[in-house]
Write a protein that holds these residues in place. Structure first.
Motif, PDB file in Angstrom:
ATOM      1  N   ASP A  59       1.140  -0.898  -0.545  1.00 12.42           N
ATOM      2  CA  ASP A  59      -0.289  -0.311  -0.024  1.00 12.42           C
ATOM      3  C   ASP A  59       1.033   0.741  -0.285  1.00 12.42           C
ATOM      4  OD1 ASP A  59      -1.404   2.271   0.844  1.00 12.42           O
ATOM      5  OD2 ASP A  59      -2.706   1.076   1.674  1.00 12.42           O
ATOM      6  N   ARG A  61       0.112   4.411  -0.310  1.00 13.77           N
ATOM      7  CA  ARG A  61      -0.773   5.452   0.283  1.00 13.77           C
ATOM      8  C   ARG A  61       0.243   6.452   1.439  1.00 13.77           C
ATOM      9  NH1 ARG A  61      -6.632   4.009   1.188  1.00 13.77           N
ATOM     10  NH2 ARG A  61      -5.416   1.929   1.849  1.00 13.77           N
ATOM     11  N   TRP A  66      -4.164   4.826   4.849  1.00 17.70           N
ATOM     12  CA  TRP A  66      -3.710   3.241   5.467  1.00 17.70           C
ATOM     13  C   TRP A  66      -4.244   3.165   7.321  1.00 17.70           C
ATOM     14  CZ3 TRP A  66      -0.949  -0.867   4.738  1.00 17.70           C
ATOM     15  CH2 TRP A  66      -0.994  -2.013   5.779  1.00 17.70           C
ATOM     16  N   HIS A  70      -6.813  -0.778   4.864  1.00 19.54           N
ATOM     17  CA  HIS A  70      -5.845  -0.979   3.919  1.00 19.54           C
ATOM     18  C   HIS A  70      -6.436  -2.544   3.688  1.00 19.54           C
ATOM     19  CE1 HIS A  70      -4.196  -1.859   7.804  1.00 19.54           C
ATOM     20  NE2 HIS A  70      -3.698  -2.466   7.307  1.00 19.54           N
ATOM     21  N   HIS A  76       2.453  -1.178   4.812  1.00 25.05           N
ATOM     22  CA  HIS A  76       2.980  -0.212   4.270  1.00 25.05           C
ATOM     23  C   HIS A  76       3.847   0.582   4.264  1.00 25.05           C
ATOM     24  CE1 HIS A  76       1.818   4.193   6.051  1.00 25.05           C
ATOM     25  NE2 HIS A  76       0.934   3.717   4.931  1.00 25.05           N
ATOM     26  N   PHE A 129      -7.467  -0.268  -3.966  1.00 25.14           N
ATOM     27  CA  PHE A 129      -7.705  -0.131  -2.585  1.00 25.14           C
ATOM     28  C   PHE A 129      -9.602   0.173  -3.388  1.00 25.14           C
ATOM     29  CE2 PHE A 129     -10.169   1.937   1.512  1.00 25.14           C
ATOM     30  CZ  PHE A 129      -9.862  -0.187   2.293  1.00 25.14           C
ATOM     31  N   TYR A 139     -11.183  -5.463   4.934  1.00 27.16           N
ATOM     32  CA  TYR A 139     -10.356  -5.224   4.390  1.00 27.16           C
ATOM     33  C   TYR A 139     -10.174  -4.590   6.564  1.00 27.16           C
ATOM     34  CZ  TYR A 139     -13.863  -0.949   4.805  1.00 27.16           C
ATOM     35  OH  TYR A 139     -14.024  -0.183   5.228  1.00 27.16           O
ATOM     36  N   SER A 141      -8.962  -2.124   9.576  1.00 24.34           N
ATOM     37  CA  SER A 141      -9.055   0.091   9.223  1.00 24.34           C
ATOM     38  C   SER A 141      -8.816  -0.124  10.798  1.00 24.34           C
ATOM     39  CB  SER A 141     -10.165   0.540   9.226  1.00 24.34           C
ATOM     40  OG  SER A 141     -11.241  -0.024  10.167  1.00 24.34           O
TER      41      SER A 141
END
Length: 164
Positions: A59, A61, A66, A70, A76, A129, A139, A141
């Motif tokens: 990922d 971002r 994130w 994700h 990450h 995403f 996902y 979070s």
């Protein structure tokens, strides 16, 4: 007042064929090349579920994105930190799959370029995403594991892969 019928000979032209299709061998080379550079969320999900070796999902971002959500199992590494962090977090020879927000964002492309410049084999996950979530995949979070209903404009309502 008289009415006169006008007959015209309409010539129908194809918008699709206004530029001829490529020769089959050229088309095959083009599409094979695209598949060498790109993958999709369903294939990434299948590999994550199966534990397929040699694939690392990244990922690219920022921290806020994130935390918002994700892919489970993703690493990450914000794009700006790839050169610094990748050698510490990803073994050489692993194929990196990058993703960002979605099709309207070229962050995954920028991240893929950064990984390629470091010598990693790399693919970009089409849809990012956004399409992961729209296909109904779970996902992570800050609130834990989340999942939204399948968007039937992106995947079968059943949630079963379209197996394209």
């Amino acid at each position: 007042m008289s009415t006169t019928a006008v007959t015209t000979s309409a010539v129908t032209t194809s918008a699709v064929l206004s530029v001829p299709a490529a020769a089959p061998a050229e088309a095959a080379a083009h599409y094979a090349a695209r598949l060498a550079f790109e993958t999709d969320v369903s294939d990434v999900r299948a590999d994550l579920l199966s534990g397929a070796p040699g694939v690392v999902v990244v990922d690219s971002r920022n921290d806020t994105a994130w935390t918002q959500g994700h892919l489970p199992g993703a690493v990450h590494i914000p794009t700006a930190r790839i050169a610094e962090l990748a050698p510490r977090l990803i073994a050489p020879g692993q194929t990196v799959v990058t993703y960002c927000w979605g099709p309207g964002c070229n962050g995954a492309t920028r991240a893929a370029l950064a990984f390629a410049r470091l010598g990693y084999p790399v693919k970009e996950m089409l849809g990012g995403f956004e399409y992961w979530v729209r296909e109904g995949f779970p996902y992570e979070s800050a609130a834990g594991t989340e999942q939204r209903p399948v968007d039937d404009l992106t995947a079968p309502r059943s949630g079963i892969s379209c197996a394209c």
